[in-house]
Design an enzyme around this catalytic site. Structure first.
Site, PDB file in Angstrom:
ATOM      1  N   LEU A  59       0.867  -1.262   0.245  1.00  0.00           N
ATOM      2  CA  LEU A  59       0.234   0.269  -0.176  1.00  0.00           C
ATOM      3  C   LEU A  59       1.164   1.207  -0.060  1.00  0.00           C
ATOM      4  CD1 LEU A  59      -2.021  -1.329   2.731  1.00  0.00           C
ATOM      5  CD2 LEU A  59      -3.133  -1.371   0.241  1.00  0.00           C
TER       6      LEU A  59
ATOM      7  N   GLU B 166      -9.245   1.720   9.224  1.00  0.00           N
ATOM      8  CA  GLU B 166      -9.201   1.348   7.748  1.00  0.00           C
ATOM      9  C   GLU B 166      -9.394   0.112   7.567  1.00  0.00           C
ATOM     10  OE1 GLU B 166     -10.017   1.327   3.426  1.00  0.00           O
ATOM     11  OE2 GLU B 166      -7.629   0.444   4.380  1.00  0.00           O
TER      12      GLU B 166
END
Length: 178
Positions: free
Chosen positions: A23, A33
């Site tokens: 990511l 998240e």
């Protein structure tokens, strides 16, 4: 009842979704998240059924081995290179259309057949990361003539989120009937 295809993604302001196989914000952890991702993908809308998650080969191998396959979900990996499902994956498909046919035909006992006979609604669950990070993999732009931003969606927080100095917000887009 028609099929609902849900996509879920976290993006930087430039629509970046990855960098060097991770990511973009790696090694920063966005635990809330991630919990949102897990809840949205693992919670089936039909009791005693499992959701299907379809991901590319690079995404599959970016998941730490101890976390593969994604629990409580049927994992389908897309790859034109692999000849067999990678260890832990439930199925392999060469492309997205083939993966959907696999769901329709081979996994039909897990999904209402009527659900499979229609193309149906498409939803995009997007986490807008409000900080730019270096990216080398990008999401195509969301066409606002094909999708509309929903003002709210059950179970998706509307308020601005912040973790480890990174602010983000959740958005849900739904396909516009043509």
């Amino acid at each position: 009842m028609s099929r609902v295809l849900n996509g879920i993604v976290a993006v930087c302001p430039d629509l970046g979704i990855g960098c060097h196989g991770n990511l973009p914000w790696h090694p920063v952890r966005l635990n809330n998240e991630f919990k949102h991702f897990r809840r949205m993908t693992a919670t089936a809308s039909v009791k005693d059924k499992q959701n299907v998650v379809i991901m590319g080969r690079k995404t599959w191998f970016s998941i730490p081995e101890k976390n593969r396959p994604l629990n409580n979900r049927i994992n389908i990996v897309l790859s034109r290179e692999l000849k067999a499902p990678p260890a832990g994956a439930h199925h392999l498909a060469p492309d997205f259309s083939s993966a959907l046919r696999l769901v329709d035909m081979e996994l039909a006992e897990q999904v209402d057949q009527e659900l499979m006979e229609s193309t149906g609604t498409r939803r995009l669950f997007v986490t807008q990361i409000l900080k730019q990070f270096e990216c080398d993999t990008f999401l195509p732009e969301i066409c606002l003539d094909k999708y509309r931003l929903l003002p709210e969606f059950p179970g998706v927080p509307q308020e601005l989120q912040e973790e480890n100095g990174v602010q983000y917000r959740f958005e849900v887009y739904e396909s516009i009937d043509e």
